[in-house]
Design a protein around this motif. Structure first.
Motif, PDB file in Angstrom:
ATOM      1  N   GLU A 107      18.903  30.246  23.835  1.00  0.00           N
ATOM      2  CA  GLU A 107      18.078  31.271  22.891  1.00  0.00           C
ATOM      3  C   GLU A 107      18.450  31.121  21.580  1.00  0.00           C
ATOM      4  N   ILE A 108      19.562  29.962  21.201  1.00  0.00           N
ATOM      5  CA  ILE A 108      19.741  29.909  19.867  1.00  0.00           C
ATOM      6  C   ILE A 108      19.453  28.263  19.511  1.00  0.00           C
ATOM      7  N   SER A 109      18.418  27.833  20.264  1.00  0.00           N
ATOM      8  CA  SER A 109      18.457  26.303  20.081  1.00  0.00           C
ATOM      9  C   SER A 109      17.692  25.983  18.779  1.00  0.00           C
ATOM     10  N   ASP A 110      16.984  26.860  17.966  1.00  0.00           N
ATOM     11  CA  ASP A 110      16.615  26.451  16.785  1.00  0.00           C
ATOM     12  C   ASP A 110      17.361  26.990  15.778  1.00  0.00           C
ATOM     13  N   GLU A 111      18.661  27.579  15.915  1.00  0.00           N
ATOM     14  CA  GLU A 111      19.339  28.116  14.854  1.00  0.00           C
ATOM     15  C   GLU A 111      20.637  27.322  14.803  1.00  0.00           C
ATOM     16  N   VAL A 112      21.181  26.671  15.607  1.00  0.00           N
ATOM     17  CA  VAL A 112      22.523  25.819  15.615  1.00  0.00           C
ATOM     18  C   VAL A 112      21.977  24.270  16.252  1.00  0.00           C
ATOM     19  N   PHE A 113      22.829  23.703  15.503  1.00  0.00           N
ATOM     20  CA  PHE A 113      22.822  21.923  15.639  1.00  0.00           C
ATOM     21  C   PHE A 113      22.718  21.692  16.925  1.00  0.00           C
ATOM     22  N   PRO A 114      21.784  20.969  17.581  1.00  0.00           N
ATOM     23  CA  PRO A 114      22.043  20.551  18.943  1.00  0.00           C
ATOM     24  C   PRO A 114      23.195  19.709  19.274  1.00  0.00           C
ATOM     25  N   PHE A 115      23.929  19.060  18.475  1.00  0.00           N
ATOM     26  CA  PHE A 115      25.227  18.566  18.540  1.00  0.00           C
ATOM     27  C   PHE A 115      26.251  19.808  18.967  1.00  0.00           C
ATOM     28  N   ILE A 116      25.904  20.535  18.264  1.00  0.00           N
ATOM     29  CA  ILE A 116      27.061  21.880  18.387  1.00  0.00           C
ATOM     30  C   ILE A 116      26.816  22.454  19.927  1.00  0.00           C
ATOM     31  N   LEU A 117      25.276  22.685  20.094  1.00  0.00           N
ATOM     32  CA  LEU A 117      25.017  23.233  21.654  1.00  0.00           C
ATOM     33  C   LEU A 117      25.598  22.502  22.559  1.00  0.00           C
ATOM     34  N   LYS A 118      25.383  20.975  22.457  1.00  0.00           N
ATOM     35  CA  LYS A 118      25.805  20.190  23.464  1.00  0.00           C
ATOM     36  C   LYS A 118      27.450  20.073  23.870  1.00  0.00           C
ATOM     37  N   THR A 119      28.185  20.085  22.713  1.00  0.00           N
ATOM     38  CA  THR A 119      29.571  19.823  22.689  1.00  0.00           C
ATOM     39  C   THR A 119      30.292  20.956  22.984  1.00  0.00           C
ATOM     40  N   GLN A 120      29.747  22.109  22.702  1.00  0.00           N
ATOM     41  CA  GLN A 120      30.750  23.391  22.854  1.00  0.00           C
ATOM     42  C   GLN A 120      30.258  24.197  24.056  1.00  0.00           C
ATOM     43  N   ALA A 121      31.413  24.545  24.993  1.00  0.00           N
ATOM     44  CA  ALA A 121      31.089  25.315  25.965  1.00  0.00           C
ATOM     45  C   ALA A 121      30.655  26.793  25.547  1.00  0.00           C
ATOM     46  N   VAL A 122      31.124  27.389  24.555  1.00  0.00           N
ATOM     47  CA  VAL A 122      31.053  28.819  24.477  1.00  0.00           C
ATOM     48  C   VAL A 122      30.966  28.863  22.989  1.00  0.00           C
ATOM     49  N   ILE A 123      29.912  29.621  22.626  1.00  0.00           N
ATOM     50  CA  ILE A 123      29.211  30.104  21.344  1.00  0.00           C
ATOM     51  C   ILE A 123      29.325  31.538  21.261  1.00  0.00           C
ATOM     52  N   LYS A 124      29.721  32.091  20.340  1.00  0.00           N
ATOM     53  CA  LYS A 124      29.710  33.453  20.076  1.00  0.00           C
ATOM     54  C   LYS A 124      29.265  33.864  18.895  1.00  0.00           C
ATOM     55  N   GLN A 125      28.460  35.231  18.798  1.00  0.00           N
ATOM     56  CA  GLN A 125      27.755  35.448  17.418  1.00  0.00           C
ATOM     57  C   GLN A 125      28.227  36.955  17.355  1.00  0.00           C
ATOM     58  N   CYS A 126      28.439  37.293  15.927  1.00  0.00           N
ATOM     59  CA  CYS A 126      28.816  38.556  15.550  1.00  0.00           C
ATOM     60  C   CYS A 126      27.346  39.418  15.247  1.00  0.00           C
ATOM     61  N   PRO A 127      27.289  40.511  16.156  1.00  0.00           N
ATOM     62  CA  PRO A 127      26.073  41.377  15.971  1.00  0.00           C
ATOM     63  C   PRO A 127      25.911  42.047  14.811  1.00  0.00           C
ATOM     64  N   SER A 128      26.707  41.994  13.858  1.00  0.00           N
ATOM     65  CA  SER A 128      26.382  42.479  12.581  1.00  0.00           C
ATOM     66  C   SER A 128      25.878  41.571  11.340  1.00  0.00           C
ATOM     67  N   CYS A 129      26.770  40.487  11.305  1.00  0.00           N
ATOM     68  CA  CYS A 129      26.136  39.521  10.336  1.00  0.00           C
ATOM     69  C   CYS A 129      25.501  38.292  10.954  1.00  0.00           C
ATOM     70  N   ARG A 130      25.487  38.327  12.220  1.00  0.00           N
ATOM     71  CA  ARG A 130      24.477  37.228  13.098  1.00  0.00           C
ATOM     72  C   ARG A 130      25.191  35.784  12.966  1.00  0.00           C
ATOM     73  N   ARG A 131      26.570  35.832  12.359  1.00  0.00           N
ATOM     74  CA  ARG A 131      27.485  34.300  12.038  1.00  0.00           C
ATOM     75  C   ARG A 131      27.689  33.988  13.591  1.00  0.00           C
ATOM     76  N   TYR A 132      27.587  32.759  13.615  1.00  0.00           N
ATOM     77  CA  TYR A 132      28.238  31.859  14.955  1.00  0.00           C
ATOM     78  C   TYR A 132      29.365  31.444  14.830  1.00  0.00           C
ATOM     79  N   TYR A 133      30.188  31.592  16.067  1.00  0.00           N
ATOM     80  CA  TYR A 133      31.463  30.909  16.077  1.00  0.00           C
ATOM     81  C   TYR A 133      31.672  30.122  17.087  1.00  0.00           C
ATOM     82  N   TRP A 134      32.324  29.003  16.888  1.00  0.00           N
ATOM     83  CA  TRP A 134      32.735  28.008  18.056  1.00  0.00           C
ATOM     84  C   TRP A 134      33.921  27.258  17.574  1.00  0.00           C
ATOM     85  N   LYS A 135      34.336  26.424  18.672  1.00  0.00           N
ATOM     86  CA  LYS A 135      35.774  25.878  18.477  1.00  0.00           C
ATOM     87  C   LYS A 135      35.563  24.469  17.673  1.00  0.00           C
ATOM     88  N   GLY A 136      35.090  24.635  16.435  1.00  0.00           N
ATOM     89  CA  GLY A 136      34.729  23.402  15.667  1.00  0.00           C
ATOM     90  C   GLY A 136      35.860  23.229  14.645  1.00  0.00           C
TER      91      GLY A 136
END
Ligand SMILES: [Zn+2]
Length: 162
Positions: A107-136
């Motif tokens: 559901e976030i393929s147009d908001e997060v870089f494809p490399f991140i989507l491919k390499t990160q098992a889990v991506i989290k998002q803040c419901p308030s500021c919509r910021r994404y968090y991953w283990k980068g």
């Protein structure tokens, strides 16, 4: 344990949030509002302001003297005998204090870089500021800082792998 930080302790507030602690922080908050919120929400007050220590607050006040946010964190963890569970890292948004949700990567393929989507098992998002968090690299930098500043006695489990 829940916290409220005065407006000199923004960086400390975000470290506490990253560690999973519910921490209120507001810029330019005045002393009365600070104490009022602390009492109403049963938060321990962390402050750099010595004169606040003369005020009565039922949930405790810790005066922080150090300038350095990581040494402040070490001091708070030791003085307040914090129990820190590193498996809870980055569950809470460091900017808003909201609990982040694990997102469906499709559901976030147009908001997060494809490399991140491919390499990160889990991506989290803040419901308030919509910021994404991953283990980068940002995660790794902060993790290193936390490992170097949290006393081992405070940990209830081991640090996650990089
Ligand atoms: Zn947020």
């Amino acid at each position: 344990m829940k916290f409220i930080c005065d407006d000199n302790l923004g960086k400390l507030a975000s470290y506490l949030r990253i560690l999973g602690f519910d921490t209120h922080f507001e810029e330019n908050i005045d002393d009365d509002s600070l104490l009022k919120t602390a009492s109403a929400e049963k938060r321990t007050l962390l402050t750099r302001d010595r004169k606040l220590a003369t005020r009565i607050h039922p949930y405790g006040i810790l005066i922080i003297e150090d300038d350095d946010p990581l040494r402040q964190l070490n001091f708070a963890a030791t003085e307040l005998n914090l129990k820190i569970d590193p498996s809870n890292l980055f569950n809470r948004c460091s900017k808003c204090n909201e609990i982040c949700r694990i997102v469906n990567k499709d559901e976030i393929s147009d908001e997060v870089f494809p490399f991140i989507l491919k390499t990160q098992a889990v991506i989290k998002q803040c419901p308030s500021c919509r910021r994404y968090y991953w283990k980068g690299s940002h995660y790794k930098n902060i993790l290193k800082k936390l490992i170097s500043s949290i006393p081992e006695e405070a940990l209830t489990s081991s640090w996650p792998d990089f």
